[in-house]
Design a protein around this motif. Structure first.
Motif, short mmCIF file in Angstrom:
data_model
loop_
_atom_site.label_atom_id
_atom_site.label_comp_id
_atom_site.label_asym_id
_atom_site.label_seq_id
_atom_site.Cartn_x
_atom_site.Cartn_y
_atom_site.Cartn_z
N THR A 234 0.84 -1.20 0.00
CA THR A 234 0.00 0.00 0.00
C THR A 234 0.87 1.25 0.00
O THR A 234 1.83 1.32 0.77
CB THR A 234 -0.92 0.03 1.24
OG1 THR A 234 -1.89 -1.02 1.13
CG2 THR A 234 -1.65 1.34 1.38
N ILE A 235 0.53 2.15 -0.87
CA ILE A 235 1.19 3.46 -0.86
C ILE A 235 0.14 4.47 -0.45
O ILE A 235 -0.94 4.54 -1.04
CB ILE A 235 1.79 3.79 -2.23
CG1 ILE A 235 2.90 2.77 -2.54
CG2 ILE A 235 2.33 5.22 -2.26
CD1 ILE A 235 3.48 2.89 -3.93
N ARG A 236 0.45 5.20 0.61
CA ARG A 236 -0.50 6.22 1.06
C ARG A 236 0.12 7.59 0.80
O ARG A 236 1.32 7.78 0.95
CB ARG A 236 -0.75 6.13 2.56
CG ARG A 236 -1.06 4.76 3.08
CD ARG A 236 -1.51 4.91 4.53
NE ARG A 236 -1.27 3.70 5.29
CZ ARG A 236 -1.61 3.55 6.56
NH1 ARG A 236 -2.18 4.55 7.21
NH2 ARG A 236 -1.37 2.42 7.19
N ILE A 237 -0.74 8.53 0.46
CA ILE A 237 -0.30 9.91 0.34
C ILE A 237 -1.16 10.73 1.31
O ILE A 237 -2.39 10.73 1.19
CB ILE A 237 -0.48 10.43 -1.10
CG1 ILE A 237 0.37 9.59 -2.06
CG2 ILE A 237 -0.11 11.91 -1.20
CD1 ILE A 237 0.15 9.94 -3.53
N GLY A 238 -0.52 11.37 2.25
CA GLY A 238 -1.25 12.22 3.20
C GLY A 238 -1.35 13.61 2.62
O GLY A 238 -0.34 14.20 2.25
N LEU A 272 -3.45 2.30 -3.66
CA LEU A 272 -3.10 3.70 -3.44
C LEU A 272 -4.18 4.33 -2.57
O LEU A 272 -5.35 4.39 -2.96
CB LEU A 272 -2.98 4.49 -4.73
CG LEU A 272 -2.51 5.92 -4.39
CD1 LEU A 272 -1.01 5.97 -4.29
CD2 LEU A 272 -3.01 6.93 -5.35
N ALA A 273 -3.78 4.77 -1.39
CA ALA A 273 -4.72 5.40 -0.47
C ALA A 273 -4.38 6.88 -0.36
O ALA A 273 -3.26 7.23 0.01
CB ALA A 273 -4.65 4.74 0.90
N LEU A 274 -5.33 7.72 -0.73
CA LEU A 274 -5.14 9.14 -0.51
C LEU A 274 -5.71 9.44 0.88
O LEU A 274 -6.93 9.35 1.09
CB LEU A 274 -5.86 9.95 -1.60
CG LEU A 274 -5.69 11.46 -1.54
CD1 LEU A 274 -4.21 11.85 -1.64
CD2 LEU A 274 -6.47 12.15 -2.65
N SER A 299 -9.63 7.23 -10.68
CA SER A 299 -8.26 6.77 -10.97
C SER A 299 -7.97 5.43 -10.28
O SER A 299 -6.91 4.85 -10.50
CB SER A 299 -7.24 7.80 -10.48
OG SER A 299 -7.06 7.68 -9.07
N GLY A 300 -8.87 4.99 -9.43
CA GLY A 300 -8.65 3.73 -8.73
C GLY A 300 -8.10 3.90 -7.33
O GLY A 300 -7.95 2.94 -6.59
N ALA A 301 -7.78 5.14 -6.96
CA ALA A 301 -7.32 5.38 -5.59
C ALA A 301 -8.53 5.39 -4.66
O ALA A 301 -9.64 5.71 -5.06
CB ALA A 301 -6.60 6.71 -5.51
N VAL A 302 -8.28 5.02 -3.41
CA VAL A 302 -9.34 5.10 -2.40
C VAL A 302 -9.00 6.29 -1.49
O VAL A 302 -7.86 6.44 -1.05
CB VAL A 302 -9.44 3.81 -1.57
CG1 VAL A 302 -10.41 3.97 -0.42
CG2 VAL A 302 -9.86 2.65 -2.47
N ILE A 303 -10.00 7.12 -1.26
CA ILE A 303 -9.78 8.27 -0.38
C ILE A 303 -10.25 7.90 1.02
O ILE A 303 -11.39 7.47 1.21
CB ILE A 303 -10.55 9.51 -0.88
CG1 ILE A 303 -10.25 9.78 -2.36
CG2 ILE A 303 -10.22 10.73 -0.02
CD1 ILE A 303 -11.15 10.85 -2.98
N ARG A 304 -9.36 8.04 1.98
CA ARG A 304 -9.72 7.83 3.38
C ARG A 304 -9.52 9.16 4.09
O ARG A 304 -8.60 9.91 3.76
CB ARG A 304 -8.86 6.75 4.02
CG ARG A 304 -9.15 5.38 3.45
CD ARG A 304 -8.42 4.29 4.25
NE ARG A 304 -8.92 2.99 3.90
CZ ARG A 304 -8.64 2.35 2.75
NH1 ARG A 304 -7.82 2.92 1.88
NH2 ARG A 304 -9.17 1.19 2.50
#
Ligand SMILES: *Cc1c(COP(=O)(O)O)cnc(C)c1O
Ligand code: SF4
Length: 452
Positions: A234-238, A272-274, A299-304
């Protein structure tokens, strides 16, 4: 603009027109007098704002000023409180010292006083600098923090600002231009090396500041090497860009490249978790904010979503219930509710733990299980992320029930423990063990870990 709450099939997303680019215009402490709506405030309030902006970071962009703040509700508007310095954010004695120096007008004096006041504000809570600083080949490296087994935090050096600054930010010390305090990466290559030396790592959390202030090509340079690592799942971007600059995902030059990068992560089989920072439902109301969310999701990212509970901004259950419900409808997964950390202007924003839990519970009661995914209220404290599970009575003693969501020792995770009830406590270090015990179960081990 389409009806924003409806789901648009992926194949139609490309067909949506990209809006005209919007110029990013930002104001800092030196340009306070250029911010038009502030002209309606009285002179004393404006001077107070300058005083506070000398100590705590201030930066706000035109989108926030024009579209997120309801100026008819100032000073109570939550986004105004979130971005504009207020007199009471400094303790009265600190305020007076800085104000006096400013009235004196001697630059060197102002600088000296500001430095002292900043030092008094606990610029690095939870031992951020001394602890968690890893090594590669025996050399201490900046820009990486590894506290919990599975997740490494990465602070790319170009991502150490934000599109606006939050008045309560616990990372405020990074923004005031003090290089000794700045946690920044020297090299993306070190990150990869470090991960390879630590097979327990599955998650990389790219954080800042806000890593999405970076151009996509720079972000790609950090992310692409990670895609080759099988262990990284998992790659997360804060980021708070969905709030402070949603154009980042819609009409900026490299908005499309960014979404393509997200899609590449997904295509590599990783998640990919934003990790979107939200404090108030008002951040989700504009068309551009909704459009940005829609495109990120496509885009397929999940926003949390995560964010702290704050006096003056969101310290009531109705706002949280509405925030979570709105997020669910827009396809965002509520993730954490945090307790405001022990730094900066915390006395202004802090909420007693007992009240925080009541707000959390009353908000939970108003939404269905789908919106009850946010854990909290949680303290990111030195021993770990500690959640307040509730207030209860055991054998006639009123207690807080607590648990570790994350622990410095991963064996502490999910272990419940109890503290004496204290209605005024605002942080873990104000709590004492319940039932007459002399320390919490983790304290001895923590002291040993500390010695290492
Ligand atoms: C919160 C946090 C993480 C991530 O924890 P999760 O529970 O996996 O979201 C990682 N490192 C640090 C230092 C944190 O505070
Ligand atoms: S967006 Fe995040 S890092 Fe930036 S100022 Fe706000 S809380 Fe701090």
């Amino acid at each position: 603009m389409p009806e924003t709450n409806t789901v648009i099939p992926l194949h139609q997303v490309e067909a949506q027109p990209f809006d005209e680019p919007r110029r990013f215009k930002v104001y800092t402490a030196r340009q306070l007098d250029k911010i038009e709506p502030l002209a309606r405030l009285d002179e004393e309030t404006r001077f107070a704002m300058e005083v506070v902006a000398n100590v705590l970071p201030f930066r706000v962009n035109e989108y926030v000023i024009d579209e997120l703040i309801d100026w008819d509700r100032v000073p109570d508007d939550p986004i105004y409180q979130l971005t504009f310095p207020q007199k009471d954010m400094l303790a009265p004695e600190h305020f007076e010292r800085v104000a006096t120096a400013m009235r004196g007008g001697v630059k060197a004096d102002i600088k000296a006083v500001v430095r002292e006041v900043r030092e008094a504000l606990n610029p690095h809570p939870a031992g951020q600098l001394e602890h968690n600083m890893p090594e590669v080949d025996g050399e201490k490296i900046d820009g990486i923090q590894h506290k919990y087994n599975e997740t490494v935090l990465f602070f790319p050096s170009q991502g150490q600002v934000c599109h606006s600054y939050c008045t309560f930010c616990f990372r405020w010390a990074q923004f005031i231009g003090d290089n000794d305090l700045k946690i920044a990466a020297r090299e993306a290559g070190q990150l990869k090396k470090y991960i390879q030396a630590h097979p327990e790592i599955t998650d990389v959390l790219i954080t800042g500041g806000d890593p999405l202030v970076m151009k996509t090509r720079n972000l790609r340079a950090h992310i692409e090497p990670l895609l080759q690592l099988e262990q990284v799942r998992t790659i997360r971007i804060g980021s708070k860009a969905l709030t402070f600059w949603p154009y980042r995902f819609v009409s900026d030059d490299d908005a499309k490249d960014l979404l393509d990068l997200f899609d590449d992560v997904r295509a590599s089989g990783k998640h990919l978790a934003l990790m979107a920072h939200y404090n108030h439902w008002q951040e989700l109301e504009t068309d551009i904010a909704k459009e940005a969310i829609r495109r990120v999701r496509a885009s397929g990212a999940v926003i949390r979503s995560q964010g702290p509970l704050l006096a003056h901004i969101n310290d009531n259950a109705d706002d949280w219930a509405r925030l979570w419900q709105t997020q669910v409808e827009l396809g965002i997964v509520p993730y954490y509710m945090f307790v405001e950390r022990d730094t900066g202007a915390r006395h202004y924003f802090e909420v007693p733990l007992a009240k925080a839990w009541t707000i959390y519970r009353d908000a939970m009661k108003q939404v269905s299980g789908i919106a009850r995914t946010a854990r909290g209220p949680g303290m990111s404290s030195h021993p770990g992320k500690v959640e307040i599970q509730g207030v209860t009575e055991i054998n006639g003693e009123k207690v807080f029930a607590l648990r570790f969501i994350q622990g410095r020792n991963h064996d502490w995770v999910q272990r419940p423990f109890f503290a004496k009830y204290n209605p005024d406590a605002t942080w873990l270090n104000h709590l004492e063990p319940a039932f007459g015990e002399d320390q919490f179960f983790f304290e001895k081990e923590l002291a040993e870990l500390e010695k290492q």
